[in-house]
Scaffold this motif. Structure first.
Motif, PDB file in Angstrom:
ATOM      1  N   ARG A 147      33.748  54.479  35.576  1.00 18.06           N
ATOM      2  CA  ARG A 147      34.187  53.562  34.531  1.00 18.06           C
ATOM      3  C   ARG A 147      35.543  52.958  34.902  1.00 18.06           C
ATOM      4  O   ARG A 147      35.793  51.781  34.673  1.00 18.06           O
ATOM      5  CB  ARG A 147      34.267  54.314  33.203  1.00 18.06           C
ATOM      6  N   GLU A 151      36.303  49.086  35.073  1.00 19.25           N
ATOM      7  CA  GLU A 151      37.331  48.439  34.259  1.00 19.25           C
ATOM      8  C   GLU A 151      38.265  47.590  35.122  1.00 19.25           C
ATOM      9  O   GLU A 151      38.743  46.548  34.697  1.00 19.25           O
ATOM     10  CB  GLU A 151      38.140  49.477  33.476  1.00 19.25           C
ATOM     11  N   ARG A 163      33.331  42.620  26.931  1.00 21.28           N
ATOM     12  CA  ARG A 163      32.939  43.933  27.439  1.00 21.28           C
ATOM     13  C   ARG A 163      31.746  44.518  26.690  1.00 21.28           C
ATOM     14  O   ARG A 163      30.802  45.027  27.274  1.00 21.28           O
ATOM     15  CB  ARG A 163      34.141  44.857  27.305  1.00 21.28           C
ATOM     16  N   GLU A 218      42.212  39.796  47.704  1.00 19.33           N
ATOM     17  CA  GLU A 218      42.750  41.045  47.162  1.00 19.33           C
ATOM     18  C   GLU A 218      42.051  42.274  47.749  1.00 19.33           C
ATOM     19  O   GLU A 218      42.687  43.267  48.036  1.00 19.33           O
ATOM     20  CB  GLU A 218      42.600  41.073  45.641  1.00 19.33           C
TER      21      GLU A 218
ATOM     22  N   TYR B  36      42.635  48.182  31.161  1.00 16.02           N
ATOM     23  CA  TYR B  36      41.454  48.854  31.706  1.00 16.02           C
ATOM     24  C   TYR B  36      40.655  49.517  30.592  1.00 16.02           C
ATOM     25  O   TYR B  36      40.111  50.613  30.755  1.00 16.02           O
ATOM     26  CB  TYR B  36      41.855  49.885  32.763  1.00 16.02           C
ATOM     27  N   GLY B  37      40.619  48.870  29.412  1.00 14.09           N
ATOM     28  CA  GLY B  37      39.788  49.369  28.323  1.00 14.09           C
ATOM     29  C   GLY B  37      40.347  50.561  27.577  1.00 14.09           C
ATOM     30  O   GLY B  37      39.684  51.109  26.701  1.00 14.09           O
ATOM     31  N   ASN B 146      50.927  41.281  39.570  1.00  8.22           N
ATOM     32  CA  ASN B 146      51.073  40.858  40.964  1.00  8.22           C
ATOM     33  C   ASN B 146      49.811  40.233  41.555  1.00  8.22           C
ATOM     34  O   ASN B 146      49.738  39.977  42.745  1.00  8.22           O
ATOM     35  CB  ASN B 146      51.547  42.013  41.834  1.00  8.22           C
ATOM     36  N   ARG B 147      48.843  39.962  40.708  1.00  8.12           N
ATOM     37  CA  ARG B 147      47.614  39.383  41.220  1.00  8.12           C
ATOM     38  C   ARG B 147      47.847  37.989  41.808  1.00  8.12           C
ATOM     39  O   ARG B 147      48.429  37.131  41.169  1.00  8.12           O
ATOM     40  CB  ARG B 147      46.618  39.268  40.085  1.00  8.12           C
ATOM     41  N   GLY B 148      47.364  37.804  43.022  1.00  7.14           N
ATOM     42  CA  GLY B 148      47.471  36.503  43.670  1.00  7.14           C
ATOM     43  C   GLY B 148      48.858  36.168  44.177  1.00  7.14           C
ATOM     44  O   GLY B 148      49.110  35.066  44.636  1.00  7.14           O
ATOM     45  N   MET B 149      49.804  37.132  44.068  1.00 10.39           N
ATOM     46  CA  MET B 149      51.197  36.834  44.408  1.00 10.39           C
ATOM     47  C   MET B 149      51.563  37.199  45.838  1.00 10.39           C
ATOM     48  O   MET B 149      52.679  36.970  46.268  1.00 10.39           O
ATOM     49  CB  MET B 149      52.139  37.584  43.457  1.00 10.39           C
ATOM     50  N   ARG B 150      50.590  37.793  46.568  1.00  2.00           N
ATOM     51  CA  ARG B 150      50.921  38.352  47.873  1.00  2.00           C
ATOM     52  C   ARG B 150      51.456  37.304  48.849  1.00  2.00           C
ATOM     53  O   ARG B 150      52.368  37.573  49.622  1.00  2.00           O
ATOM     54  CB  ARG B 150      49.692  39.046  48.459  1.00  2.00           C
ATOM     55  N   LYS B 151      50.893  36.097  48.766  1.00  2.00           N
ATOM     56  CA  LYS B 151      51.223  35.110  49.793  1.00  2.00           C
ATOM     57  C   LYS B 151      52.450  34.264  49.470  1.00  2.00           C
ATOM     58  O   LYS B 151      52.817  33.395  50.238  1.00  2.00           O
ATOM     59  CB  LYS B 151      50.014  34.199  50.022  1.00  2.00           C
ATOM     60  N   GLU B 262      45.012  43.526  24.705  1.00  2.00           N
ATOM     61  CA  GLU B 262      44.576  43.502  26.105  1.00  2.00           C
ATOM     62  C   GLU B 262      44.650  42.089  26.674  1.00  2.00           C
ATOM     63  O   GLU B 262      45.118  41.877  27.782  1.00  2.00           O
ATOM     64  CB  GLU B 262      43.132  44.009  26.166  1.00  2.00           C
ATOM     65  N   SER B 263      44.180  41.129  25.905  1.00  2.00           N
ATOM     66  CA  SER B 263      44.276  39.728  26.297  1.00  2.00           C
ATOM     67  C   SER B 263      44.190  38.930  25.009  1.00  2.00           C
ATOM     68  O   SER B 263      43.758  39.459  23.985  1.00  2.00           O
ATOM     69  CB  SER B 263      43.147  39.354  27.251  1.00  2.00           C
TER      70      SER B 263
END
Lengths: 272, 656
Positions: A147, A151, A163, A218, B36-37, B146-151, B262-263
């Protein structure tokens, strides 16, 4: 670029592409008298986005089915991670790290998004039917681990808000995203996408393109995709194989393929 | 370290309240965020550690006292921590609206001269980078996700987690400096700077001191007996003063827990899971929830529908009385209890209001039916009147004295006076220090004795002593016939219909009133679905003849109700049209807090306005629109203009 060396290359945007991950050697596929694929060879390298394009009926989906192990080639060999792949059941191939999405969405419509994505973890589950039904001991621990992974995928693809929604109630574009989620849940090394943008509007296509690039970036997942939208293919992929009437007519970077006379003929049409 | 600072005397800043909470409520939850729920949580002592390391990291980056730190992102614990960490080092946090387009952001960043910017994710970072060549003050960017920030080029950019790690590593070097800076802060140091949404002109930076925030938090908490075990859901924009007071001021003063969704899309689910005890929402949110309930009830079975109707009718009769502690017969009470079991309880649960002890609505007038619906369920929903310049609170309703048409009594510590022209002035400990770099506006708004002009017209009711708001003082005008023109009054009446999302009424200095209407796509779309009416877009649905007829009947009902008030009977709407696009903040037609910018709408759609007054039946128009990514496009439409029946009340109006 198409030589058989094991060192990779560097893409235009500076990504390091590794050695050969999968190699198709002289593949021919026949259904009775119909020859769907005629003597095709190409490779897929670690970390690259590889596209297979061609007009309708060119044999693209058949090719993808050969890669995923759904079809066994009539002639030729599939090399995967440095060894020929013996006759295998599709689920055994899935265990080797190959996951896919389908051209016609193949989700469980009555189940929630979460449950659908969880099915992507099936190959990682080891506990038996009984202990899973009782949700006891090892099965419980296993589900928690799975899970968590699911997630992460849900978070990655930004589908938290659906979800618990049954898939049947979702619009088409989201269903496609759920399919991608299920494939990603399997933590594939090689991800096969069969027309991921088919039937989408511009905004959905943009979203999907971003997700495909993000997955590759990623997780370092190698991606092989079939797509009709030329703009998408040329923007996304590092190398492109072009098929027509079951034959390979071109192979190379988007730029090379675009200038290939055979490819232009196949798309614009010449007398056969 | 925390021990020391709590004995350091007065609790005159947010960091000092944090230090106290870390000692007093150490293991109680301070923040929760669903990720993550799962609801992840941080205790007060954990939050204090996170904030401490972030503040040390800020010092390592060279943040100075008095620097401005912009924070752009949705409600997440790390963003709140960044604000408090900035305060610790003596810098001033400036939260910005995350949905602002790059241009709007550029103005604010440049105006305050932000040296540091904390971004929520890649999207915000991209916007800041886009304006960076125009806004030269920005020295360092930080981001949380940090998603997509690596470059990205990281020479002047860091992940917040890395800043914290650096802070932890450098704690020996900077701890002393940090404690000195923290201790040096007094009542009159700036706590935060918030930009007003600006219904007119450019946004203004409202400077609020520690005294403004801490004293206001204390007063308002006492008014409603807030405790350390409250639960709130932080979902309103961080740049809005209300969120700062509720999620930082009051949360730190009382030591209660702030929950982050969460969003944005999962907000309703998260609300249900958290079931806050203290809740705040603009009328719009309550309206959306009611619409959703009603739509879902229509899908329910016969028995459930009957039960719902029966008990809701009963609740409407006795619910508000029970809530206000008035006398209700034993049988009615029993029936209400039964209703609670079958209908009200489950309904409140599914809306996330099971545990609401104190609920507030503000920002706009709330429809009486809407207000009564929630109160009849036993939810203690109240109204308050406030603004950024006041640190929110000017007037609010005490328990048991709640009505939909007033905004209550002056909040504790607030003095209110009404000027001769009806404008409301107030003086309070929460009244802002100044508009940043704008002494003229400051002088226009706040006089030497500390009285602040609200720009709203209102009066105190004689018998109850409650404040009633009429309209924006400058919007109130006169019709050509000399009768009073109060557009907001009529617009609110229109907006109380679920089908109408927005209305803009014109008529100042003219001989009749007209209106632009925006339909509510959820409500009208649902109606269309039920009646097998196909539509492809907002524009198409808005132009549908049946939709026009429905809206016309609403307008005519409003006219009847307006006609009853002799003072305002001139404000009846003679002609109206349904706009071909939704009014949008991206196009500048609304503020980010979704208030209509009347002047801009009037200018932008001037051709339509001419059509409304020259009697034409249809009109063709083209309008420029701005997409979310800042690109521009145009839409065109042929709109229908309709006449609405008006009630003749005075001979003056007979000229029509």
């Amino acid at each position: 670029m198409n030589d058989m060396t094991h060192d990779g290359y560097v893409t235009e945007d500076g990504r390091q592409i590794g050695g050969v991950m999968m190699e198709m050697k002289n593949i021919t596929l026949r259904f009775g008298g119909v020859v769907a694929i005629k003597d095709i060879s190409f490779d897929i390298r670690e970390g690259e986005i590889r596209a297979i394009i061609g007009p309708n009926g060119a044999g693209k989906s058949s090719m993808l089915n050969v890669i995923s192990g759904f079809y066994t080639p009539s002639e030729g060999e599939v090399w995967y991670q440095g060894a020929t792949r013996p006759m295998m059941k599709p689920y055994e191939i899935a265990r080797q790290g190959v996951a896919r999405t389908f051209q016609n969405i193949a989700l469980f419509e009555g189940m929630t998004v979460l449950d659908n994505v969880m099915t992507g973890r099936l190959t990682k589950m080891k506990s038996g039917l009984l202990s899973q039904a009782m949700w006891w001991g090892k099965a419980q621990a296993e589900e928690i681990v799975n899970r968590e992974q699911v997630e992460k995928v849900i978070d990655f693809l930004e589908i938290q808000n659906i979800r618990k929604t049954p898939v049947g109630r979702l619009p088409y574009g989201l269903k496609k995203r759920v399919e991608l989620a299920r494939a990603l849940a399997a933590e594939p090394k090689l991800l096969l996408l069969d027309e991921p943008m088919a039937g989408m509007n511009v905004e959905e296509k943009e979203d999907m393109s971003r997700f495909i690039l993000d997955v590759n970036d990623e997780f370092g997942t190698t991606i092989a995709l079939i797509e009709h939208d030329m703009g998408v293919v040329m923007d996304l992929s590092d190398r492109v194989v072009v098929m027509d009437y079951g034959k390979k007519i071109g192979d190379g970077t988007p730029e090379e393929v675009r200038n290939n006379q055979d490819v232009i003929d196949a798309y614009l049409g010449v007398a056969h | 370290m925390t021990q020391k600072s709590s004995t350091r005397g007065e609790l005159n800043s947010i960091p000092k309240l944090l230090a106290r909470n870390a000692v007093e409520f150490g293991s109680a939850p301070a923040y929760r965020e669903k990720e993550y729920g799962i609801w992840q949580s941080w205790s007060w002592s954990e939050a204090a550690e996170e904030i401490q390391s972030m503040a040390l990291g800020f010092l390592a980056l060279g943040m100075e006292k008095g620097d401005f730190v912009a924070i752009i992102g949705r409600n997440r614990p790390a963003h709140y921590w960044a604000m408090v960490a900035a305060q610790k080092v003596g810098a001033i946090p400036v939260p910005l609206y995350q949905d602002a387009v790059a241009d709007e952001m550029a103005y604010v960043l440049d105006h305050c001269g932000a040296r540091f910017v904390v971004c929520g994710d890649q999207e915000q970072v991209d916007k800041v980078i886009e304006v960076q060549d125009r806004v030269s003050c920005i020295e360092h960017l930080m981001y949380h996700d940090n998603r997509g920030m690596r470059k990205y080029d990281h020479s002047r950019m860091n992940a917040l987690a890395d800043v914290q790690a650096e802070g932890r590593a450098a704690h020996h070097r900077f701890e002393e400096e940090l404690s000195t800076r923290e201790a040096a802060q007094g009542w009159d140091d700036t706590c935060v700077m918030l930009y007003t949404s600006g219904t007119t002109g450019r946004p203004k930076g409202v400077v609020l001191s520690n005294r403004n925030i801490v004293v206001t938090a204390q007063n308002s908490s006492d008014f409603d007996n807030l405790r350390s075990d409250e639960e709130i859901l932080a979902y309103l924009p961080m740049a809005w003063v209300g969120d700062f007071i509720f999620s930082l001021g009051q949360a730190y003063w009382n030591g209660f827990c702030v929950n982050c969704p969460e969003s944005p899309e999962t907000m309703m689910t998260d609300l249900k899971e958290i079931a806050p005890s203290y809740y705040f929402a603009p009328p719009r949110i309550f309206e959306t929830q009611l619409t959703q309930v009603m739509i879902r009830m229509e899908d329910a079975g016969q028995f459930k529908q009957k039960m719902f109707k029966y008990f809701m009718d009963h609740a409407r009769n006795v619910g508000p009385k029970i809530l206000d502690g008035e006398s209700v017969s034993g049988l009615d009470r029993l029936k209400y209890k039964l209703g609670e079991l079958c209908t009200y309880g489950p309904l409140k649960n599914s809306m996330g209001f099971s545990k609401v002890r104190v609920g507030y609505t503000a920002g706009e007038a709330i429809g009486p039916e809407l207000f009564d619906f929630y109160r009849s369920l036993g939810i203690n929903l109240k109204q308050l009147y406030g603004q950024t310049e006041a640190g929110v609170f000017i007037a609010q309703q005490p328990d048991g004295e709640v009505r939909s048409d007033t905004v209550g009594v002056p909040s504790p510590g607030v003095e209110i006076k009404i000027a001769d022209n009806g404008e409301i002035f107030y003086r309070s400990p929460g009244a802002f220090v100044e508009y940043y770099k704008n002494p003229e506006s400051t002088a226009d708004t706040k006089d030497a004795e500390g009285w602040v002009a609200t720009g709203d017209a209102g009066f105190f009711e004689e018998n109850s002593g409650h404040l009633r708001i009429i309209d924006r003082a400058k919007d109130v005008g006169q019709m050509a016939s000399g009768s009073l023109f109060a557009p907001k009054y009529v617009e609110n009446k229109l907006k109380f219909y679920p089908n109408i999302l927005e209305a803009v009424v014109f008529g100042n200095g003219r001989d009749m009133c007209t209106a632009f209407i925006n339909i509510d796509l959820t409500a009208v779309g649902n109606w269309a679905e039920r009646n097998n009416i196909a539509y492809a877009s907002y524009q198409e649905l808005a132009g549908h003849p049946e939709v026009y007829s429905t809206i016309q009947s609403h307008v005519e009902e409003v006219n009847k109700s307006v006609a009853e008030d002799p003072m305002l009977s001139g404000c009846q709407i003679h002609r109206f049209l349904i706009l071909h696009k939704e009014l949008d903040a991206d196009d500048g037609e609304m503020t980010r807090t979704r208030k209509v910018r009347r002047k801009i709408v009037e200018e932008k759609f001037s051709d339509l306005l001419v059509g409304l007054y020259d009697g034409s039946k249809t009109i063709y128009t083209e309008t420029e629109v701005t997409y979310e990514d800042g690109r521009k496009g145009a839409i065109s439409a042929t709109l229908e203009l309709r006449d609405a029946a008006v009630k003749q009340v005075s001979p003056k109006m007979a000229a029509e």
